[in-house]
Scaffold this motif. Sequence first.
Motif, PDB file in Angstrom:
ATOM      1  N   VAL A 110      55.159  40.649 108.681  1.00  0.00           N
ATOM      2  CA  VAL A 110      54.022  40.558 107.756  1.00  0.00           C
ATOM      3  C   VAL A 110      53.572  39.107 107.655  1.00  0.00           C
ATOM      4  O   VAL A 110      54.279  38.270 107.105  1.00  0.00           O
ATOM      5  CB  VAL A 110      54.381  41.110 106.364  1.00  0.00           C
ATOM      6  N   SER A 111      52.405  38.823 108.190  1.00  0.00           N
ATOM      7  CA  SER A 111      51.834  37.479 108.149  1.00  0.00           C
ATOM      8  C   SER A 111      50.991  37.323 106.891  1.00  0.00           C
ATOM      9  O   SER A 111      50.806  38.270 106.120  1.00  0.00           O
ATOM     10  CB  SER A 111      50.964  37.255 109.380  1.00  0.00           C
ATOM     11  N   THR A 112      50.463  36.125 106.708  1.00  0.00           N
ATOM     12  CA  THR A 112      49.591  35.871 105.556  1.00  0.00           C
ATOM     13  C   THR A 112      48.389  36.808 105.565  1.00  0.00           C
ATOM     14  O   THR A 112      48.024  37.392 104.546  1.00  0.00           O
ATOM     15  CB  THR A 112      49.116  34.410 105.558  1.00  0.00           C
ATOM     16  N   ARG A 113      47.763  36.964 106.739  1.00  0.00           N
ATOM     17  CA  ARG A 113      46.588  37.834 106.822  1.00  0.00           C
ATOM     18  C   ARG A 113      46.926  39.271 106.479  1.00  0.00           C
ATOM     19  O   ARG A 113      46.179  39.950 105.747  1.00  0.00           O
ATOM     20  CB  ARG A 113      45.978  37.773 108.226  1.00  0.00           C
ATOM     21  N   LEU A 114      48.054  39.764 106.993  1.00  0.00           N
ATOM     22  CA  LEU A 114      48.436  41.149 106.730  1.00  0.00           C
ATOM     23  C   LEU A 114      48.794  41.348 105.265  1.00  0.00           C
ATOM     24  O   LEU A 114      48.489  42.391 104.679  1.00  0.00           O
ATOM     25  CB  LEU A 114      49.604  41.543 107.634  1.00  0.00           C
ATOM     26  N   ALA A 115      49.438  40.347 104.661  1.00  0.00           N
ATOM     27  CA  ALA A 115      49.746  40.432 103.228  1.00  0.00           C
ATOM     28  C   ALA A 115      48.460  40.492 102.413  1.00  0.00           C
ATOM     29  O   ALA A 115      48.372  41.231 101.417  1.00  0.00           O
ATOM     30  CB  ALA A 115      50.589  39.233 102.805  1.00  0.00           C
ATOM     31  N   GLN A 116      47.446  39.747 102.839  1.00  0.00           N
ATOM     32  CA  GLN A 116      46.170  39.761 102.134  1.00  0.00           C
ATOM     33  C   GLN A 116      45.498  41.121 102.232  1.00  0.00           C
ATOM     34  O   GLN A 116      44.858  41.579 101.271  1.00  0.00           O
ATOM     35  CB  GLN A 116      45.257  38.667 102.697  1.00  0.00           C
ATOM     36  N   VAL A 117      45.641  41.784 103.382  1.00  0.00           N
ATOM     37  CA  VAL A 117      45.070  43.128 103.531  1.00  0.00           C
ATOM     38  C   VAL A 117      45.760  44.106 102.585  1.00  0.00           C
ATOM     39  O   VAL A 117      45.105  44.922 101.931  1.00  0.00           O
ATOM     40  CB  VAL A 117      45.195  43.618 104.988  1.00  0.00           C
ATOM     41  N   VAL A 118      47.086  44.027 102.501  1.00  0.00           N
ATOM     42  CA  VAL A 118      47.832  44.912 101.593  1.00  0.00           C
ATOM     43  C   VAL A 118      47.374  44.692 100.156  1.00  0.00           C
ATOM     44  O   VAL A 118      47.140  45.643  99.402  1.00  0.00           O
ATOM     45  CB  VAL A 118      49.348  44.652 101.716  1.00  0.00           C
ATOM     46  N   ILE A 119      47.221  43.431  99.777  1.00  0.00           N
ATOM     47  CA  ILE A 119      46.777  43.104  98.420  1.00  0.00           C
ATOM     48  C   ILE A 119      45.356  43.600  98.183  1.00  0.00           C
ATOM     49  O   ILE A 119      45.048  44.176  97.135  1.00  0.00           O
ATOM     50  CB  ILE A 119      46.877  41.587  98.182  1.00  0.00           C
ATOM     51  N   ALA A 120      44.486  43.393  99.171  1.00  0.00           N
ATOM     52  CA  ALA A 120      43.088  43.797  99.015  1.00  0.00           C
ATOM     53  C   ALA A 120      42.937  45.306  98.880  1.00  0.00           C
ATOM     54  O   ALA A 120      42.132  45.801  98.075  1.00  0.00           O
ATOM     55  CB  ALA A 120      42.276  43.292 100.208  1.00  0.00           C
ATOM     56  N   GLU A 121      43.713  46.056  99.651  1.00  0.00           N
ATOM     57  CA  GLU A 121      43.553  47.510  99.665  1.00  0.00           C
ATOM     58  C   GLU A 121      44.280  48.206  98.512  1.00  0.00           C
ATOM     59  O   GLU A 121      43.861  49.273  98.075  1.00  0.00           O
ATOM     60  CB  GLU A 121      44.049  48.071 101.003  1.00  0.00           C
ATOM     61  N   THR A 122      45.366  47.620  98.044  1.00  0.00           N
ATOM     62  CA  THR A 122      46.133  48.258  96.963  1.00  0.00           C
ATOM     63  C   THR A 122      45.937  47.569  95.620  1.00  0.00           C
ATOM     64  O   THR A 122      46.303  48.126  94.582  1.00  0.00           O
ATOM     65  CB  THR A 122      47.637  48.245  97.276  1.00  0.00           C
ATOM     66  N   GLY A 123      45.389  46.348  95.645  1.00  0.00           N
ATOM     67  CA  GLY A 123      45.284  45.583  94.407  1.00  0.00           C
ATOM     68  C   GLY A 123      46.626  45.034  93.967  1.00  0.00           C
ATOM     69  O   GLY A 123      46.729  44.448  92.880  1.00  0.00           O
ATOM     70  N   ALA A 124      47.651  45.242  94.804  1.00  0.00           N
ATOM     71  CA  ALA A 124      49.027  44.818  94.500  1.00  0.00           C
ATOM     72  C   ALA A 124      49.541  45.460  93.215  1.00  0.00           C
ATOM     73  O   ALA A 124      50.536  45.018  92.646  1.00  0.00           O
ATOM     74  CB  ALA A 124      49.123  43.296  94.400  1.00  0.00           C
ATOM     75  N   ASP A 125      48.871  46.522  92.765  1.00  0.00           N
ATOM     76  CA  ASP A 125      49.273  47.236  91.544  1.00  0.00           C
ATOM     77  C   ASP A 125      49.947  48.544  91.939  1.00  0.00           C
ATOM     78  O   ASP A 125      49.292  49.535  92.246  1.00  0.00           O
ATOM     79  CB  ASP A 125      48.049  47.498  90.673  1.00  0.00           C
ATOM     80  N   MET A 126      51.268  48.543  91.920  1.00  0.00           N
ATOM     81  CA  MET A 126      52.007  49.716  92.362  1.00  0.00           C
ATOM     82  C   MET A 126      52.082  50.809  91.304  1.00  0.00           C
ATOM     83  O   MET A 126      52.577  51.905  91.580  1.00  0.00           O
ATOM     84  CB  MET A 126      53.424  49.318  92.788  1.00  0.00           C
ATOM     85  N   THR A 127      51.580  50.537  90.099  1.00  0.00           N
ATOM     86  CA  THR A 127      51.559  51.589  89.075  1.00  0.00           C
ATOM     87  C   THR A 127      50.572  52.697  89.452  1.00  0.00           C
ATOM     88  O   THR A 127      50.619  53.788  88.888  1.00  0.00           O
ATOM     89  CB  THR A 127      51.174  51.008  87.707  1.00  0.00           C
ATOM     90  N   ARG A 128      49.693  52.410  90.391  1.00  0.00           N
ATOM     91  CA  ARG A 128      48.745  53.427  90.865  1.00  0.00           C
ATOM     92  C   ARG A 128      49.431  54.481  91.718  1.00  0.00           C
ATOM     93  O   ARG A 128      48.876  55.550  91.962  1.00  0.00           O
ATOM     94  CB  ARG A 128      47.638  52.764  91.685  1.00  0.00           C
ATOM     95  N   PHE A 129      50.622  54.137  92.210  1.00  0.00           N
ATOM     96  CA  PHE A 129      51.370  55.047  93.077  1.00  0.00           C
ATOM     97  C   PHE A 129      52.696  55.354  92.399  1.00  0.00           C
ATOM     98  O   PHE A 129      53.535  54.470  92.218  1.00  0.00           O
ATOM     99  CB  PHE A 129      51.598  54.398  94.441  1.00  0.00           C
ATOM    100  N   CYS A 130      52.889  56.598  92.018  1.00  0.00           N
ATOM    101  CA  CYS A 130      54.062  56.959  91.226  1.00  0.00           C
ATOM    102  C   CYS A 130      55.366  56.731  91.976  1.00  0.00           C
ATOM    103  O   CYS A 130      56.403  56.453  91.361  1.00  0.00           O
ATOM    104  CB  CYS A 130      53.962  58.401  90.749  1.00  0.00           C
ATOM    105  N   THR A 131      55.328  56.844  93.293  1.00  0.00           N
ATOM    106  CA  THR A 131      56.537  56.636  94.110  1.00  0.00           C
ATOM    107  C   THR A 131      56.157  55.876  95.370  1.00  0.00           C
ATOM    108  O   THR A 131      54.978  55.767  95.728  1.00  0.00           O
ATOM    109  CB  THR A 131      57.190  57.965  94.510  1.00  0.00           C
TER     110      THR A 131
END
Length: 260
Positions: A110-131
């Motif tokens: 996981v590079s900086t760019r890939l981490a940014q994509v994960v953050i952008a697509e999920t909002g880094a808020d895991m409460t949106r996903f119960c599991t």
Amino acid sequence: MLEDAGIKTSLVLTKTLSMSSRAMIEALIAGERDPAVLADLAVGKAGSKITDLREALTGRFEDHHAFLMSQALAHIDSIDAQIAAFDQRIDAETAPLRRQHDLLVTIPGVSTRLAQVVIAETGADMTRFCTAAALASWSGVAPGNNQSAGRSYSGATTHGNVWLKGALGDAAAAAARTKGTYLNAHYRRLIRRMGKKRALVAVMHKIVIAAWHMLTNDTDYQDLGPSHWQQHPQQVKRRQQRLIAELSALGVDTSGLAPA
């Protein structure tokens, strides 16, 4: 264009636009044609290849090559400037989520760019996903559940979020090449019976599951090590059974042997 001009620096230098190669190209554009003078522009490791560079820089570089090369470099520089501007804007937008970014880049692959994509697509808020499984399903890397009349059929993954799935694919490909890691060992263990594509999807699944737990619990990635599966009790027992069966096939009395 270099090949057309008989310039063979690609046979000597690893990158066409390395610092040394760029200096030589700019000198060619400026009118320098002497291979010895051009080769002397090499710096770093390229400096040990002067003799080869002199031969590679002996060509028929003409004014029309210089014009085309100058336009190509200007275009490349323009694109690099745009990329830098986007990077600066992305860094500013993700600054409040720096902690989440720093956690994600501890995952192999996981590079900086890939981490940014994960953050952008999920909002880094895991409460949106119960599991973690819910995030994997939403990402499109969870095996499908295709059953009928008690029989299981194709377990192809769902489409999921195409941007996140693409980023996970890049991360998995990189992780599969990282030596001495759990993800590399997991990939090599599966590739023999699943093939490259399905093994990579399995690594993608591991990465997104790890990301969910890390972001949920605010913790760094904990690598299980390359020998994790070999030391797993179930795997140890299976190996013991296989070895006992092989000994028995060779005529060895295994009556006193039993898996621990």
